[in-house]
Design a protein around this motif. Structure first.
Motif, PDB file in Angstrom:
ATOM      1  N   GLU A  60       5.466  40.696   5.845  1.00 36.36           N
ATOM      2  CA  GLU A  60       5.718  42.113   5.599  1.00 36.36           C
ATOM      3  C   GLU A  60       5.482  42.953   6.848  1.00 36.36           C
ATOM      4  N   VAL A  63       8.646  42.881   8.786  1.00 30.76           N
ATOM      5  CA  VAL A  63       9.676  43.653   8.075  1.00 30.76           C
ATOM      6  C   VAL A  63       9.471  45.110   8.375  1.00 30.76           C
ATOM      7  N   ASP A  75      14.848  46.145   0.389  1.00 31.86           N
ATOM      8  CA  ASP A  75      16.212  45.919   0.888  1.00 31.86           C
ATOM      9  C   ASP A  75      16.243  44.782   1.900  1.00 31.86           C
ATOM     10  N   ILE A  76      15.283  44.798   2.806  1.00 35.04           N
ATOM     11  CA  ILE A  76      15.252  43.765   3.855  1.00 35.04           C
ATOM     12  C   ILE A  76      14.983  42.395   3.251  1.00 35.04           C
ATOM     13  N   TYR A  77      14.074  42.326   2.280  1.00 36.11           N
ATOM     14  CA  TYR A  77      13.826  41.043   1.619  1.00 36.11           C
ATOM     15  C   TYR A  77      15.076  40.556   0.893  1.00 36.11           C
ATOM     16  N   ASN A  78      15.817  41.459   0.261  1.00 37.70           N
ATOM     17  CA  ASN A  78      17.062  41.072  -0.413  1.00 37.70           C
ATOM     18  C   ASN A  78      18.090  40.539   0.586  1.00 37.70           C
ATOM     19  N   ILE A  79      18.214  41.205   1.715  1.00 34.64           N
ATOM     20  CA  ILE A  79      19.143  40.749   2.755  1.00 34.64           C
ATOM     21  C   ILE A  79      18.725  39.373   3.264  1.00 34.64           C
ATOM     22  N   MET A  80      17.438  39.206   3.492  1.00 32.92           N
ATOM     23  CA  MET A  80      16.931  37.915   3.965  1.00 32.92           C
ATOM     24  C   MET A  80      17.231  36.810   2.958  1.00 32.92           C
ATOM     25  N   GLU A  86      17.916  54.784   5.207  1.00 36.38           N
ATOM     26  CA  GLU A  86      17.014  53.822   5.824  1.00 36.38           C
ATOM     27  C   GLU A  86      16.777  52.665   4.864  1.00 36.38           C
ATOM     28  N   LEU A  87      16.667  51.473   5.394  1.00 34.08           N
ATOM     29  CA  LEU A  87      16.382  50.311   4.560  1.00 34.08           C
ATOM     30  C   LEU A  87      14.913  50.310   4.137  1.00 34.08           C
ATOM     31  N   THR A  88      14.679  49.905   2.908  1.00 30.76           N
ATOM     32  CA  THR A  88      13.314  49.742   2.427  1.00 30.76           C
ATOM     33  C   THR A  88      12.892  48.294   2.649  1.00 30.76           C
ATOM     34  N   ILE A  89      11.615  48.028   2.444  1.00 30.28           N
ATOM     35  CA  ILE A  89      11.123  46.655   2.562  1.00 30.28           C
ATOM     36  C   ILE A  89      11.837  45.765   1.553  1.00 30.28           C
TER      37      ILE A  89
END
Length: 67
Positions: free
Chosen positions: A64, A67, A48-53, A43-46
């Protein structure tokens, strides 16, 4: 299925799902999942999502809660 048979080394399709999708694996001779390779990802962490963004959508802000 025809595309997969025509281009077995070039065609890549990503299907995301859980247990219900897994139940379709190997169901019948015509299932396009018969040749699928199962890969599990955590599962993606918060973070991870910020890094992808940051990488994919530079300059786009997201809160947040979303997210």
């Amino acid at each position: 299925r025809a595309l997969n048979e025509s281009f077995p080394q070039k065609l890549k399709i990503l299907i995301c799902g859980g247990e219900q999708l897994e139940e379709l694996y190997y169901k019948g001779p015509l299932s396009y999942l018969n040749h699928a390779e199962i890969c599990e990802f955590p599962e993606l962490t918060i973070a991870d999502i910020y890094n992808i963004m940051t990488i994919s959508f530079y300059g786009l802000s997201i809160d947040e809660e979303l997210v």
